[in-house]
Scaffold this active site. Structure first.
Site, PDB file in Angstrom:
ATOM      1  CE  LYS A 270      -3.903   1.904   2.704  1.00 50.88           C
ATOM      2  NZ  LYS A 270      -4.794   1.653   3.872  1.00 50.88           N
TER       3      LYS A 270
ATOM      4  CB  SER B 100      -8.111   3.304   2.970  1.00 48.04           C
ATOM      5  OG  SER B 100      -7.214   2.738   3.924  1.00 48.04           O
TER       6      SER B 100
ATOM      7  CB  SER C 249      -8.312   0.303   5.713  1.00 49.32           C
ATOM      8  OG  SER C 249      -9.106   1.450   5.873  1.00 49.32           O
TER       9      SER C 249
END
Lengths: 469, 55
Positions: A81, A156, A180
């Site tokens: 990420k 996310s 997330s």
């Protein structure tokens, strides 16, 4: 190369490398080719690190030639990420503000992955600052769900989910402050593991809320997540939350099965919640029966403070505001309009609200600790709905109703994993969630693996021929 | 929502030192109003003495 790594899970890639059916360079090249072919639609990567990855893969292959395999991640191409630092590679956090930000040091987890021989293919799309909304346009699109590209993968850690599910990497790391990792994993048919708070360092990882942030694996199978966790778990002097980290053998007990495990079903708050999608409920109830058939015992349990968990989660946004206050004051235009009010809400949290939330968190902890003396693990549906179409995704409001399935477990910092348990009538993945005692991530993974072994949901793959706009 | 809500919101923004554009102010106001029931629930709870803040 007859073997396609894109069809494999991380374990399959690792074993193919160990057998020398494929080299790390070949595996990396195949993923890079798939990224080039499919990511114009899926938009899972913000930065592709092709040269870096191929150099690392070449080094891994050279080590293999010399008989120096470093472990199961040796030569395995993975991705991170884009809030996890890789020295010398830009790290945007999905934000225009950080579009040119280049960290000079690796994050702790990056160092651990490099030391384990992993090959990092690139940095993955995400919701802006881990708190924004899905976006299909603009400088940092957040990715399309490979099961239906007109749907959001949630967030996310959206790009981590898309890339791992679509076979654009063998596995990924995400971060989880209110769901997330688990939300996007559930929406894309992956295993998503939020480890115990304090088990995995967040140094070199950009912040959303210091006291709720967790870094965790998102993969096609439980073994994959266990293998990644084994490498990234441990004490880091640069993250004081890890001072008490208790690392277990996550792979050793993975095949121990469900027999003898006592499971508590959080029925009132989760299964009976009227907002729960019928297909998710039906699949979860079937999954619980599968676990019973595998030898676990199931009992309905409850924690009344769950009703207050969303109210107690939100005051922690004071931490988010504190982190962003200066940038918001000086460069508010650097944030998307949909994110700004959510961050400003943290400024309206009083010290009394924050402390009240802390005290309710303690009440909740006591209730759940008592439950976890009667049962070994808690189980419930992994998400409120299957993946939503972009136009149906809630774009207003502070905390969507779906957060009740994930955010309470950030408050307590307990290990929580989602594992796929079926598909909806529309063919979208759905999951169950398993929560365990602090620093007993191994038992959480053991039950997840027992379920996975009894079913074949984790072997299903999205259809690349549908990745056309 | 009421005028009282608007006055309370303005007072809280002032106390927090928030200087917002008109657009952000409206977006934040809508979110704040939406959030008030949850905050009221939080504030209505009376923790027991032993429910100390997380250490």
């Amino acid at each position: 190369m007859a073997l396609s790594v894109a069809d494999l899970d991380l374990r399959g890639v690792s074993e193919a490398l160990a057998r020398r059916d494929v080299t790390s360079v070949q595996a990396a090249e195949e993923y890079l080719g798939r990224i080039q072919q499919h990511d114009r639609v899926l938009r899972s990567y913000i930065t592709v690190m092709a040269d870096h990855a191929l150099a690392r893969a070449k080094a891994a292959d050279a080590d293999t030639e010399r008989g120096r395999r470093r472990g199961p991640l040796h030569g395995v191409p993975i991705a991170l990420k884009d809030l996890i630092a890789v020295a010398g590679v830009r790290m945007t956090s999905g934000s225009q503000l950080y579009a040119d930000h280049v960290p000079t040091r690796d994050a702790f987890v990056t160092r651990r992955l490099h030391d384990a021989g992993a090959v990092i293919l690139g940095k993955l799309a995400m919701h802006e600052w881990a708190f924004g909304r899905p976006a299909t346009e603009g400088p940092f699109p957040t990715g399309r769900n490979p099961w239906d590209i007109h749907r959001a993968p949630a967030g996310s850690s959206s790009g981590s989910a898309v890339a791992a599910a679509a076979g654009l990497c063998a596995g990924a790391l995400g971060s989880d402050t209110g769901g997330s990792v688990r939300g996007p994993a559930a929406m894309t048919g992956l295993v998503g593991h939020k480890p115990t708070y304090g088990l995995v360092s967040r140094s070199g990882v950009l912040t959303m809320c210091w006291s709720l942030d967790h870094v965790g694996p998102m993969t096609r199978s439980v073994w994959d997540s266990a293998a990644l966790l084994q490498v990234i778990a441990g004490t880091d002097p640069d993250d004081t939350s890890t001072r008490g980290a208790q690392v277990q053998d996550y792979l050793g007990g993975l095949e121990a099965g469900a027999r003898g495990l006592r499971l508590g079903v959080l029925r009132r708050f989760y299964v009976d919640f009227p907002g729960l999608n019928d297909d998710v409920r039906a699949a979860a109830l079937t999954a619980f029966e599968t676990l019973r058939a595998e030898g676990a015992t199931l009992t309905d349990v409850d924690a009344p403070s769950l009703d207050l968990s969303t109210a107690a989660w939100a005051p922690f946004l004071a931490e988010t505001y504190e982190y962003h206050a200066r940038n918001l004051r000086e460069r508010p235009e650097g944030y998307r309009e949909s994110l700004r009010p959510r961050v400003y809400m943290g400024a309206l949290v009083t010290a009394a609200d924050y402390l009240r939330a802390q005290r309710l968190r303690e009440r909740f902890r006591r209730e759940v600790d008592a439950l976890l003396e009667r049962v070994d693990l808690l189980v419930f549906p992994g998400q409120m709905t299957p993946a939503l179409r972009f136009e149906d995704f809630p774009m207003s409001g502070l905390a969507p109703a779906s957060m009740r399935y994930t955010a309470p477990w950030n408050l307590l910092g307990l290990p929580a994993v989602v594992v796929p348990c079926g598909v909806s009538r529309e063919g979208l993945p759905v999951s169950i969630q398993i929560v365990g005692r602090a620093f007993d991530d191994a038992t959480v993974l053991r039950l997840a693996r027992a379920y996975e072994r009894a079913t074949d949901w984790h072997t299903r793959r999205p259809d690349p021929t549908r990745w056309r706009l | 929502m009421t005028d009282d809500h608007r006055a309370q919101f303005d007072a809280e923004c002032r106390a927090a030192g928030l200087m917002l554009s008109a657009r952000d102010r409206e977006l934040l106001f809508d979110m704040w109003v939406d959030w008030l029931p949850q905050r009221d629930r939080l504030r209505a709870e009376v923790p027991a003495p032993e429910e100390e803040p997380w250490r």
